[in-house]
Design a protein around this motif. Structure first.
Motif: not given
Length: 275
Positions: A12-37
């Protein structure tokens, strides 16, 4: 004893499920580390793919005695058959023969009391090698020139069996049957010119063999093709196969369906380089 059960589940309760959005920012240092990884992980995968090749080296003939000391320079493919049982397989060739050397951890090393040489994969321990000799044909299913070399003991003696699902000429054809289906092979025969040695120990066994290319009936391909290496583990008495394990083909769970265990599966074979 037989039993059956019916289970009902209500959500039960499936009809109450809704989409939601979360916006977050990633700094250059983190993006660079992710790219290197990601770059490092990609490099690891590419290297693993390059290393995961079964190489058939052109080399001098080894002494077929089960002592693999003269194989030290050859590159092995290896895989875990479970419970940290690491299997190592090496293959080489010269102008006249294919040569094989496997190391197999096994608490009941190389026992097979099967009465039929065609069905040794069903009755006990075996060593396997598959190869596509027509390297330019990229057909997914079995074709002429696809071979299986099965090594085991038959009536107490080491033996090599050649299996071809499709051959130019039928020779000792055999139908692998189950109650549900049948898969015909055009050629299933013992190779009398092969030399096969199993050297047993408390921890397992080594396997060494030479097989005349002329008796196989197909020229070895040059360069890149496909193939596989495998091992079958038996019960204590060597009357039943309990596990199939291969370097490339991982769809090997079935050990109670003769057609499935016999049929060639080139779509699941790995890269082989014939030097």
């Amino acid at each position: 004893i037989s039993a059956s059960a019916a289970v009902g589940i209500a959500i039960s309760g499936i009809d109450s499920i809704k989409r939601f959005e979360v916006i977050f920012s990633v700094g250059d240092a983190i993006a660079r580390k992710a790219s290197e990884f990601l770059a490092k992980e990609l490099a690891k995968k590419e290297k693993a793919a390059q290393d995961n090749v079964l190489r058939i080296a052109k080399s001098a003939a080894p002494k077929i005695d089960g002592d693999l000391a003269d194989w030290k320079a050859d590159k092995a493919v290896q895989w875990d058959a479970g419970s940290k049982r690491i299997i190592r397989a090496k293959v080489r060739r010269d102008a006249e023969n294919l040569y094989f050397a496997y190391e197999v951890p096994d608490t009941t090393p190389m026992v097979n009391n099967g009465p039929d040489y065609q069905l040794l994969f069903e009755s006990g321990d075996c060593v396997d090698f598959w190869l596509r000799t027509d390297a330019e044909n990229e057909t997914k299913g079995p074709i002429r020139g696809d071979i299986r070399l099965m090594f085991s003991v038959y009536k107490g003696k080491p033996v090599a069996v050649l299996m071809e699902q499709k051959a130019a000429q039928k020779k000792n054809p055999f139908d692998f049957r189950s109650p549900a289906r049948s898969i015909p092979f055009d050629r299933v025969e013992i190779l009398t010119g092969a030399k096969v040695v199993f050297k047993r120990s408390l921890m397992g066994y080594t396997f060494e063999a030479s097989v005349p290319v002329k008796e196989i009936g197909h020229k070895l391909p040059g360069g890149t093709t496909i193939g596989d290496a495998g091992v079958i583990f038996s019960d204590v008495d060597g009357n039943e196969s309990l596990q199939r394990s291969c370097w490339s083909n991982k769809a090997t769970n079935i050990t109670d369906d003769i057609p499935d265990e016999a049929m060639l599966a080139p779509d699941k074979w790995g890269k082989v380089v014939v030097e």
